[in-house]
Design a protein around this motif. Structure first.
Motif, short mmCIF file in Angstrom:
data_model
loop_
_atom_site.label_atom_id
_atom_site.label_comp_id
_atom_site.label_asym_id
_atom_site.label_seq_id
_atom_site.Cartn_x
_atom_site.Cartn_y
_atom_site.Cartn_z
N ASP A 25 6.59 -7.03 0.67
CA ASP A 25 5.95 -6.76 -0.61
C ASP A 25 5.86 -5.24 -0.81
O ASP A 25 5.20 -4.54 -0.04
N ALA A 26 6.49 -4.72 -1.84
CA ALA A 26 6.58 -3.27 -2.06
C ALA A 26 5.20 -2.63 -2.21
O ALA A 26 4.94 -1.55 -1.65
N GLU A 27 4.31 -3.29 -2.94
CA GLU A 27 2.98 -2.73 -3.17
C GLU A 27 2.20 -2.64 -1.85
O GLU A 27 1.54 -1.62 -1.57
N ARG A 64 3.49 -2.56 1.10
CA ARG A 64 4.19 -1.61 1.97
C ARG A 64 3.76 -0.18 1.65
O ARG A 64 3.53 0.63 2.56
N VAL A 65 3.62 0.14 0.38
CA VAL A 65 3.17 1.48 -0.03
C VAL A 65 1.73 1.72 0.44
O VAL A 65 1.39 2.82 0.88
N HIS A 105 13.08 -0.79 5.93
CA HIS A 105 11.80 -0.42 5.28
C HIS A 105 10.98 0.48 6.22
O HIS A 105 10.41 1.50 5.78
N CYS A 121 9.94 4.34 5.46
CA CYS A 121 8.53 4.74 5.39
C CYS A 121 8.23 5.89 6.34
O CYS A 121 7.52 6.84 5.98
#
Length: 298
Positions: free
Chosen positions: A97-99, A101-102, A142, A146
């Protein structure tokens, strides 16, 4: 055969001086308490959390806390080379999930900056989990992306990837996972590895006998390289080889056996790096440290 594993002709005292053994100690009441707690158990190295490991947010470090931490480090004889901070348990930089992950990335950057404020050198992290929603390779990509972003947003701190037991969807149990991430890191001078002995065994790498131990070390050298090894989590294991169960035990009370610990403590490849106990009974840490040093021979 590597130069590092030729016959060691040093005296026992010289070998002891090269092993920096300690434990992951409490920083309760303030990070400045960690060096004091480490000294109380006779540790020559230590690990700590620089914020609550089970929460996303924490109050910023105060100037007073930072000054006291540095003072207590010096007073108790510790340098940044022997301190291994561990990041929070909620962080998953491989999250599909991108959100989310951020959110993990931002939390990781915050922890890196805290370590830099304290004048520390390393931050230890578990690589991440794919949660059975994306491929292994995509998850590893990913994680690497990051880490690169985190490095761009911090000054100098090195990221130390810890191998895992392979429990659930956690990556990092294969040495190839660690090598894959390292390969994609832009600044190789700021990336390293922490080997956890319990995790290594649980992931399927034999350590209990001499043949298995050497095969595992050769595999690590060939796949990752000892040049990237910066720290050790020295733990016994409740479960046997390949269990994929992350269950630490006290030294000599699990399945690894004292012959493993003797072999490890006399192996020069683990000199001059923080060797951190995360064994399950902190009341035994002082005794365990003394026991492990006693295993070093001429």
């Amino acid at each position: 055969m590597s130069e590092k594993i030729k016959k060691d002709t040093r005296t026992r005292e010289e070998k002891i001086k090269s092993k920096f053994l300690g434990a992951h100690v409490s920083a309760s009441g303030g990070v400045f308490n960690a060096p004091i707690n480490a000294k109380s158990i006779g540790a020559r190295a230590f690990g700590l959390f620089v914020k609550n490991q089970r929460r996303w947010d924490a109050k910023p470090l105060t100037e007073k806390d930072i000054i006291k931490f540095k003072e207590f480090m010096e007073e108790n004889g510790y340098t940044p080379d022997v301190v291994l901070p561990h990041d929070g348990y909620l962080i998953n930089m491989g999250n599909p999930d991108a959100e989310k992950r951020v959110k993990s990335l931002n939390a990781f950057i915050d922890e890196m900056k805290r370590c830099e404020q304290l004048g520390l050198k390393y931050i230890n992290t578990h690589p991440g989990s794919h949660l059975n929603e994306i491929s292994r390779e995509e998850c590893l990509d990913h994680i690497a992306n990051c880490i690169n972003t985190a490095m761009e947003n911090t000054e100098y701190i090195s990221v130390i990837l810890e191998n895992t037991a392979g429990q659930g969807s956690n990556l990092g149990n294969r040495f190839e996972d660690l090598a894959y991430i390292i390969e994609k890191i832009n600044d190789k001078s700021r990336i390293g590895v922490c080997l956890d002995t319990c995790h290594t065994l649980a992931a399927g790498y034999e350590l209990k006998d001499k043949e298995g131990y050497e095969k595992t070390m050769e595999k690590f050298e060939k796949t990752v390289g000892f040049d990237y090894l910066k720290a050790i989590h020295l733990n016994d294991s409740k479960f046997d080889t390949g269990s994929k169960k992350d269950r630490h035990d006290s030294i000599g009370k699990g399945v690894l056996g004292m012959e493993f610990f003797k072999r490890f403590m006399n192996d020069a490849r683990f000199d001059k790096m923080p060797i951190i106990l995360e064994t399950i009974d902190e009341t035994l840490w002082k005794e365990e440290i003394e026991l492990l040093y006693s295993l070093i021979v001429d």
